[in-house]
Design an enzyme around this catalytic site. Structure first.
Site, short mmCIF file in Angstrom:
data_model
loop_
_atom_site.label_atom_id
_atom_site.label_comp_id
_atom_site.label_asym_id
_atom_site.label_seq_id
_atom_site.Cartn_x
_atom_site.Cartn_y
_atom_site.Cartn_z
N ASP A 144 1.03 -1.02 0.10
CA ASP A 144 0.15 -0.12 -0.03
C ASP A 144 0.55 1.79 0.05
O ASP A 144 0.27 2.21 -0.48
CB ASP A 144 -0.73 -0.37 1.82
CG ASP A 144 -2.73 -0.41 0.95
OD1 ASP A 144 -2.31 -0.41 -0.34
OD2 ASP A 144 -3.16 -0.68 1.41
N ASP A 450 -10.29 -6.82 11.07
CA ASP A 450 -10.25 -8.54 11.10
C ASP A 450 -11.70 -8.52 11.99
O ASP A 450 -11.69 -9.79 11.81
CB ASP A 450 -8.63 -9.35 11.79
CG ASP A 450 -8.46 -8.11 12.96
OD1 ASP A 450 -9.20 -6.34 13.38
OD2 ASP A 450 -7.00 -7.72 13.20
O1 LIG Z 1 -3.60 0.41 4.57
C1 LIG Z 1 -2.35 0.31 5.08
C2 LIG Z 1 -2.47 -0.07 6.15
C3 LIG Z 1 -1.83 -0.72 7.43
N1 LIG Z 1 -1.77 -1.71 6.56
C4 LIG Z 1 -0.69 -3.58 6.90
O2 LIG Z 1 -2.12 -3.89 8.20
C5 LIG Z 1 -0.79 -4.08 8.85
C6 LIG Z 1 -1.57 -3.98 10.17
O3 LIG Z 1 -0.78 -2.51 10.73
P1 LIG Z 1 0.40 -1.70 11.69
O4 LIG Z 1 -0.07 -0.72 11.84
O5 LIG Z 1 1.56 -2.75 12.13
O6 LIG Z 1 -0.73 -1.81 12.90
P2 LIG Z 1 -1.41 -3.39 13.96
O7 LIG Z 1 -2.10 -2.92 14.73
O8 LIG Z 1 0.13 -3.72 14.66
O9 LIG Z 1 -2.32 -4.35 13.33
C7 LIG Z 1 -2.57 -5.14 14.20
O10 LIG Z 1 -4.30 -5.15 14.09
C8 LIG Z 1 -4.95 -4.55 12.93
C9 LIG Z 1 -6.27 -4.20 13.27
O11 LIG Z 1 -6.32 -2.78 13.81
C10 LIG Z 1 -4.90 -5.69 11.92
O12 LIG Z 1 -5.37 -5.24 11.06
C11 LIG Z 1 -3.12 -6.43 12.06
O13 LIG Z 1 -3.38 -7.83 11.11
C12 LIG Z 1 -2.89 -6.53 13.73
O14 LIG Z 1 -1.52 -6.91 13.56
C13 LIG Z 1 0.87 -3.75 8.49
O15 LIG Z 1 1.61 -5.29 7.74
C14 LIG Z 1 0.35 -2.52 7.26
O16 LIG Z 1 1.64 -3.01 6.08
C15 LIG Z 1 -2.05 -1.71 4.89
O17 LIG Z 1 -1.78 -2.98 3.91
N2 LIG Z 1 -2.86 -1.12 4.23
#
Ligand SMILES: O=c1ccn([C@@H]2O[C@H](COP(=O)(O)OP(=O)(O)O[C@H]3O[C@H](CO)[C@@H](O)[C@H](O)[C@H]3O)[C@@H](O)[C@H]2O)c(=O)[nH]1
Ligand SMILES: [Mn+2]
Length: 740
Positions: A144, A450
């Protein structure tokens, strides 16, 4: 004898489920419940009369305590019935090795700066190297960030994989993230001369690749774009939020040329940056996942999909087989929509200063959800059936198509032609007037795609399974500063509350569709943020009334003191034991209490406010991506478990103001005491208020040090200190003037 054996294997299940003994917990819960009832009765029957001191404060406390009791009751669903699974991959292999289904793996990344390309490709390489027939594996990277730096790194990874995969397989390497493997002292077969030689040469290749990727990331451009046709997709007009679909099949697994150095087939490897246009909302990760579902369906179309965040590398090459033990089990497999592994982290420290590990959630609560129908889907480390993600409902009559029959091999004859044809599937307009994001694919509309997707899958009749093996299946990067963890929890708690207020509210939508225990389980998480109101109330009112010498709790000599003392002590002792039983330390538990408080008085509070604003139309949906890098200084303090403040943030002002308010009130009341002898009567009437504020002050020690003592860049910025002192003093003064 022979036929006997066959019969035996036929009847052996592929996984086994065991329930924990919950007698002790149930007795404890019943006793706490009685204590809570007594507290409620006391509060309701002792409300000060109109005109008496503290009437409104008292009614507020009644509200807060009703909420705490109710919430405690909900959270018991997580502890009522714990189940644990054990898988039998050997039986799986004996029975189905030739018929194992294909697997598509989705890795999502979104920003090359805070998700460095080298980190992303290590995750990619770790999943490419699963112990699984490679011709059945396809790995898709969704970017993204639309970044040519990430694309460059993936191209490099596709070349390195030719060496890495055979090396992993030959020496049964664990874990299969090269950065982690080469970064930790190797305990493997060091005496074996062949191994030593291969190790040295593959390590050298890795380090050279790492060097190139880091250089390119540093200078921010690709020196030699002629290296691959894919770079032509980036031109001077394309930017992160404005570009055409970029789809590049870097390894075509069906190409006879695509072989590793040992001559084995390589998995498919695909890079996708879906189209982005400023005028089109892109639905964050859910949008990325849905584009991947569509594109992959035309390339490999595997019946099982694993998705991981870009930082969550595979820490065990056996996890795919573990997951398949669930799906392919003859008795129960057909009921399962997804298999969720816990989120665990590579970089946590001993006492887990920021409560990153969510230890009790992983070791207790999710096992409890499993006992009610299955864990939630938590976005990473999760294997899904493709059909379910595409909206298929569960039906008892029609078993899902046999995974073994969905095994046709894919053949790509013309890569370029296919890439061009599929681009449309990832365009901004493809989903217009369709069911994508509603009935098909991951759900849109909340930043926790999710949880809402998993909930709707459960509500359409499916179960899920939680598998928490001793060797963690995936390891990611945990937050390394207080701000990061608070921002992340704001996003989560806000998203969860939005679900509660949407048509998918578990208590309404789930009623009759899922088990009541699971409704309670979901509700506990969805109601994280309203918790803030009761906690903030408890952190302000009792200390202010303490300062005014107005008692809001029973006297020590009263029998009503007992239920309070009992509930406070029993709940905390239980929670400390539970935490330590889950492998934590006592200091870790204490740290978690602090984070518990900070989340509730900042992240959850702001999430609550923002959700209300959003309902009123004043706020947009946001997704603040968590940073997976920290500068050296911050990383060092993280290692040393020194709290990292460092920046100004409204959340820090909130937690600091509350910490100071309690400190001032406690000091104020001690100063007001005329003599030491009046300490006795203060204790008699005010013991619980002193305890509440005293605990507050004790838990905030690192914060006071950050406000007033520390000099390093990680201390609290002086503007936050100044603001919080003013707010706390104002609150004390105003209340002294008001509450007469
Ligand atoms: O526009 C976006 C925003 C995020 N991501 C991806 O989503 C994942 C999760 O993002 P992150 O910033 O790491 O958020 P976390 O809070 O750590 O993520 C947790 O919480 C999210 C929901 O809030 C879930 O989607 C994730 O799988 C879960 O690990 C990463 O690989 C990002 O690259 C995208 O692909 N597109
Ligand atoms: Mn993350």
């Amino acid at each position: 004898m022979g036929s006997n054996n066959i019969n035996k294997t036929e009847y052996l299940p592929l996984f086994r489920t065991r329930t924990g003994n919950r007698l002790f917990h149930r007795l404890y819960a019943a006793a706490i419940f009685v204590g809570i009832l007594l507290i409620w009765i006391y509060r309701a029957t002792h409300i000060p009369k109109p005109g008496e001191d503290g009437r409104w404060a008292w009614i507020g406390l009644l509200g807060a305590e009703i909420w705490f009791g109710f919430y405690w009751f909900l959270s018991q669903s997580h502890r009522w019935n714990l189940v644990y699974h054990e898988t039998f991959p050997d039986t799986l292999s004996q029975r189905y090795e030739e018929e194992l289904p294909k697997l598509d793996i989705f890795v999502c990344t979104a920003d090359p700066t805070i998700e460095p390309p080298i980190l992303v490709i290590n995750t990619v390489l770790s999943v490419m190297a699963y112990d699984y027939p490679t011709h059945k594996l396809s790995v898709y990277l969704s970017d993204d960030g639309g970044s040519e730096l990430t694309f460059y790194a993936l191209l490099e990874a596709s070349r390195f994989s030719k060496h890495w995969l055979p090396f992993c397989k030959k020496y049964k390497v664990e874990p299969r993230s090269p950065a982690v493997y080469f970064g930790s002292p190797s305990q493997h077969q060091v005496s074996d001369a062949n191994y030593a030689q291969d190790f040295a040469s593959v390590k050298k290749l890795y380090e050279e690749m790492e060097g190139r990727i880091e250089l390119v990331t540093k200078i921010g451009r690709i020196p030699n774009k002629a290296e691959h046709k894919g770079f032509a997709s980036w031109d001077s007009s394309s930017s992160r939020g404005n570009h055409d679909t970029i789809l590049q099949i870097l390894i075509n697994g069906s190409d006879p040329e695509a072989k590793d150095i040992a001559g084995s087939t390589l998995p498919y490897l695909v890079y996708l940056a879906r189209e982005k246009r400023p005028q089109h909302f892109h639905n964050f990760k859910a949008g990325a996942m849905n584009a991947l579902i569509r594109v992959s369906s035309e390339i490999s179309n595997a019946p099982i999909i694993l998705n991981v965040d870009c930082d969550m590398y595979s820490n065990s090459s056996q996890s795919v087989r573990d997951a398949l033990c669930f799906f392919m089990d003859e008795q129960k497999g057909h009921e399962l929509a997804f298999v969720q592994f816990p989120q665990k982290f590579k970089n946590t420290t001993r006492n887990d200063l920021y409560g990153n590990e969510l230890r009790v959630i992983a070791e207790v609560e999710f096992h409890g959800l499993d006992g009610h129908g299955g864990p939630m889907y938590i976005g990473t480390g999760c294997f899904h059936r493709r059909e379910v993600l595409c909206g298929r409902k569960f039906s008892k009559e029609r078993r899902i198509d046999d995974l073994k029959r969905q095994n046709n091999e894919c053949k790509i004859s013309n890569v370029h032609e296919l890439e061009e044809r599929l681009k449309n599937l990832a365009s901004c307009t493809y989903e217009e007037n369709s069911q994508w994001g509603k009935e098909v694919g991951l759900k849109y509309g909340v930043p926790v795609e999710d949880v809402i997707t998993g909930l709707s899958i459960h509500c359409s009749g499916w179960r899920s399974a939680y598998y928490n093996p001793a060797r963690p299946a995936f390891l990611g990067v945990a937050a390394t500063s207080l701000d990061q963890i608070l921002v992340q929890h704001k996003r989560w708690s806000e998203g969860d509350l939005q679900i509660y207020l949407s048509k998918y509210c578990p208590a309404l939508y789930g009623l009759g569709k899922i088990n009541i225990g699971l409704i309670m389980g979901y509700s506990t998480y969805c109601l994280w943020s309203p918790n803030s109101l009761a906690v903030v109330y408890y952190s302000i009112i009792p200390p202010l009334y303490l300062l005014k010498s107005i008692s809001l709790f029973p006297q020590v000599s009263s029998v009503w003191f007992l239920p309070f003392a009992y509930v406070i002590i029993a709940v905390h002792v239980y929670s400390a034991f539970e935490f330590i039983y889950c492998g934590g330390t006592f200091v870790g538990w204490w740290n978690e209490q602090r984070i518990w408080l900070y989340k509730r008085t900042s992240s959850y509070l702001l999430a609550f406010v923002d959700t209300v604003l959003k309902l009123l139309g004043y706020s947009d949906m946001k997704f603040v991506i968590s940073s997976k890098v920290a500068d050296e200084d911050v990383a060092r303090r993280f290692e040393e478990e020194v709290m990292e403040f460092g920046i100004t943030s409204p959340m820090f002002t909130l937690i600091s103001s509350l910490a100071l308010l309690n400190l001032f009130c406690l000091i104020g009341i001690l100063l007001k005491l005329g003599s030491i002898s009046s300490l006795g009567s203060l204790y008699e009437t005010m013991a619980l208020q002193i305890l509440v504020s005293g605990a507050f002050v004790a838990i905030n020690l690192p914060l006071y040090i950050g406000l007033f003592v520390r000099k390093d860049p990680g201390r609290m910025p002086s503007s936050v200190t100044a603001k919080s002192v003013i707010f706390a003093l104002l609150a004390c003064t105003i209340s002294t003037l008001l509450v007469q």
